[in-house]
Write an enzyme that holds these catalytic residues in place. Structure first.
Site, mmCIF file in Angstrom:
data_model
loop_
_atom_site.group_PDB
_atom_site.id
_atom_site.type_symbol
_atom_site.label_atom_id
_atom_site.label_comp_id
_atom_site.label_asym_id
_atom_site.label_seq_id
_atom_site.Cartn_x
_atom_site.Cartn_y
_atom_site.Cartn_z
ATOM 1 N N ASP A 3 0.930 -1.117 0.211
ATOM 2 C CA ASP A 3 -0.208 -0.020 0.199
ATOM 3 C C ASP A 3 0.827 1.163 -0.077
ATOM 4 O O ASP A 3 1.684 1.400 1.061
ATOM 5 C CB ASP A 3 -0.889 -0.032 1.329
ATOM 6 C CG ASP A 3 -1.597 1.169 1.205
ATOM 7 O OD1 ASP A 3 -2.589 1.443 0.274
ATOM 8 O OD2 ASP A 3 -1.865 1.975 2.370
ATOM 9 N N GLU B 242 -0.615 -0.863 -6.416
ATOM 10 C CA GLU B 242 -1.913 0.039 -6.889
ATOM 11 C C GLU B 242 -1.613 0.625 -8.108
ATOM 12 O O GLU B 242 -0.415 1.103 -8.121
ATOM 13 C CB GLU B 242 -2.375 0.814 -5.892
ATOM 14 C CG GLU B 242 -3.082 0.390 -4.641
ATOM 15 C CD GLU B 242 -3.146 1.345 -3.587
ATOM 16 O OE1 GLU B 242 -4.318 1.810 -3.308
ATOM 17 O OE2 GLU B 242 -1.944 1.912 -2.706
ATOM 18 N N CYS C 176 -12.916 -4.607 4.762
ATOM 19 C CA CYS C 176 -12.522 -5.149 6.024
ATOM 20 C C CYS C 176 -11.632 -6.554 5.248
ATOM 21 O O CYS C 176 -12.241 -7.429 4.648
ATOM 22 C CB CYS C 176 -13.472 -5.687 6.867
ATOM 23 S SG CYS C 176 -13.023 -6.746 8.117
ATOM 24 N N CYS D 112 -13.486 -9.726 6.522
ATOM 25 C CA CYS D 112 -14.925 -10.362 6.244
ATOM 26 C C CYS D 112 -15.333 -9.598 5.252
ATOM 27 O O CYS D 112 -16.354 -10.252 4.660
ATOM 28 C CB CYS D 112 -15.905 -10.120 7.293
ATOM 29 S SG CYS D 112 -16.140 -8.246 7.738
ATOM 30 N N CYS E 126 -14.085 -2.959 12.424
ATOM 31 C CA CYS E 126 -15.107 -3.326 11.467
ATOM 32 C C CYS E 126 -16.426 -3.357 12.179
ATOM 33 O O CYS E 126 -16.566 -4.149 12.900
ATOM 34 C CB CYS E 126 -14.671 -4.712 10.909
ATOM 35 S SG CYS E 126 -16.056 -5.304 9.856
ATOM 36 N N CYS F 256 -17.505 -7.489 11.862
ATOM 37 C CA CYS F 256 -16.879 -8.594 12.611
ATOM 38 C C CYS F 256 -16.391 -8.345 13.590
ATOM 39 O O CYS F 256 -15.683 -8.794 14.319
ATOM 40 C CB CYS F 256 -16.181 -9.510 11.462
ATOM 41 S SG CYS F 256 -14.684 -8.453 10.967
ATOM 42 N N ASP G 50 -3.242 1.225 6.822
ATOM 43 C CA ASP G 50 -2.297 1.035 6.094
ATOM 44 C C ASP G 50 -2.056 -0.449 5.798
ATOM 45 O O ASP G 50 -2.045 -1.283 4.560
ATOM 46 C CB ASP G 50 -0.917 1.625 6.149
ATOM 47 C CG ASP G 50 -0.954 3.101 5.802
ATOM 48 O OD1 ASP G 50 -1.996 3.705 5.508
ATOM 49 O OD2 ASP G 50 -0.243 3.772 6.719
#
Length: 273
Positions: free
Chosen positions: A89, A173, A226, A229, A246, A249, A256
């Site tokens: 990232d 990315e 997330c 999940c 989250c 969950c 990051d």
């Protein structure tokens, strides 16, 4: 390899009957019309490589660089089955955070040098343009800028080598670095860390080993999902949210590392397809 000597600003020389040679393991470089010069060779050249030509460039800092072209036989490496996959990232200040929790911790060489560069630029502005002192000051500033470039390139090469040796596949990315560099808030940091250069280095270093760099679509919501999940939390569009739990969950996330983990998952999916 870098060298010092006397040459034109930029001159291309062809190797005819070995008139261009590296001597004593690369400690010296012989050039036609110039003679033998001390050189600093950046990598070991195998004995079976055939030297074809050299391009000598006179740098603004006063030094000289010789870019040497070799010819050698090579075979395409066997493709590596991707087992060890990592996602990266982008981080404007530290270069990247990986899905394994590793931070590149880029030293921000330009930021470190910036106060000194500004001081030298102020001195230059008070000098008579074209004078001897003005020329010396311009060269002094060019040397500082060259030092930053060399430090950056050295750090990026070593970091890319480490990743290419450790992983079979790396996911990144698809960012528009040119657009990001024009940002008022992150422009200098983006230009400083050289992330675009880093991706290019990483791609060819992986390819040489039969490995691959996978680019994830820039619109993939890596920061919002997330990684446990798959719940999509749109509140994390706010860049000031550095950690979150989250709602579905209950798993706590570092922003990051979570984004890098999602990039890793998406990379694995793309590779399997």
């Amino acid at each position: 390899s870098g060298c010092s000597g006397t040459s034109a600003d930029s001159e291309h020389l062809y190797s005819i009957t070995h008139n261009i040679r590296l001597i004593e393991g690369g400690r010296y470089l012989k050039l036609p019309k110039v003679g033998v010069m001390r050189a600093r060779q950046h990598k070991t050249i195998p004995d079976d490589w055939k030297l074809k030509s050299a391009t000598v460039e006179h740098l603004k800092s006063g030094g000289y660089t010789a870019t040497i072209l070799f010819e050698y036989e090579t075979q395409a490496p066997e493709p590596v089955r991707p087992v060890h996959i990592v996602g990266l990232d982008y981080a404007s200040h530290g270069l990247y955070v990986s899905s394994d929790g590793e931070q590149a911790d880029y030293p921000r060489f330009y930021r470190q040098m910036e106060p000194r560069l500004m001081r030298e630029q102020r001195r230059l502005s008070h000098m008579v343009k074209g004078s001897g002192n003005w020329v010396k000051q311009k060269r002094r500033i060019a040397k500082l800028a060259a030092k930053v470039r060399n430090q950056r390139a050295d750090f990026l090469h070593k970091t890319a080598n480490r990743l290419a040796a450790r992983y079979d596949c790396v996911g990144v990315e698809d960012l528009d670095m040119k657009d990001m560099s024009q940002s008022l808030a992150l422009g200098k940091s983006t230009m400083d860390n050289g992330y675009g250069m880093f991706r290019t280095m990483l791609a060819y270093k992986l390819e040489r080993q039969g490995k691959q760099l996978v680019t994830v679509d820039r619109f993939y919501p890596s920061s919002q999902l997330c990684s446990d999940c798959g719940y999509r939390n749109k509140d994390t569009k706010n860049l000031y949210i550095r950690e979150w739990t989250c709602p579905d969950c209950g798993v706590w996330h570092d922003r990051d590392v979570n984004a890098a983990t999602n990039i890793m998952h998406e990379t694995r999916r793309l590779v399997q397809e």
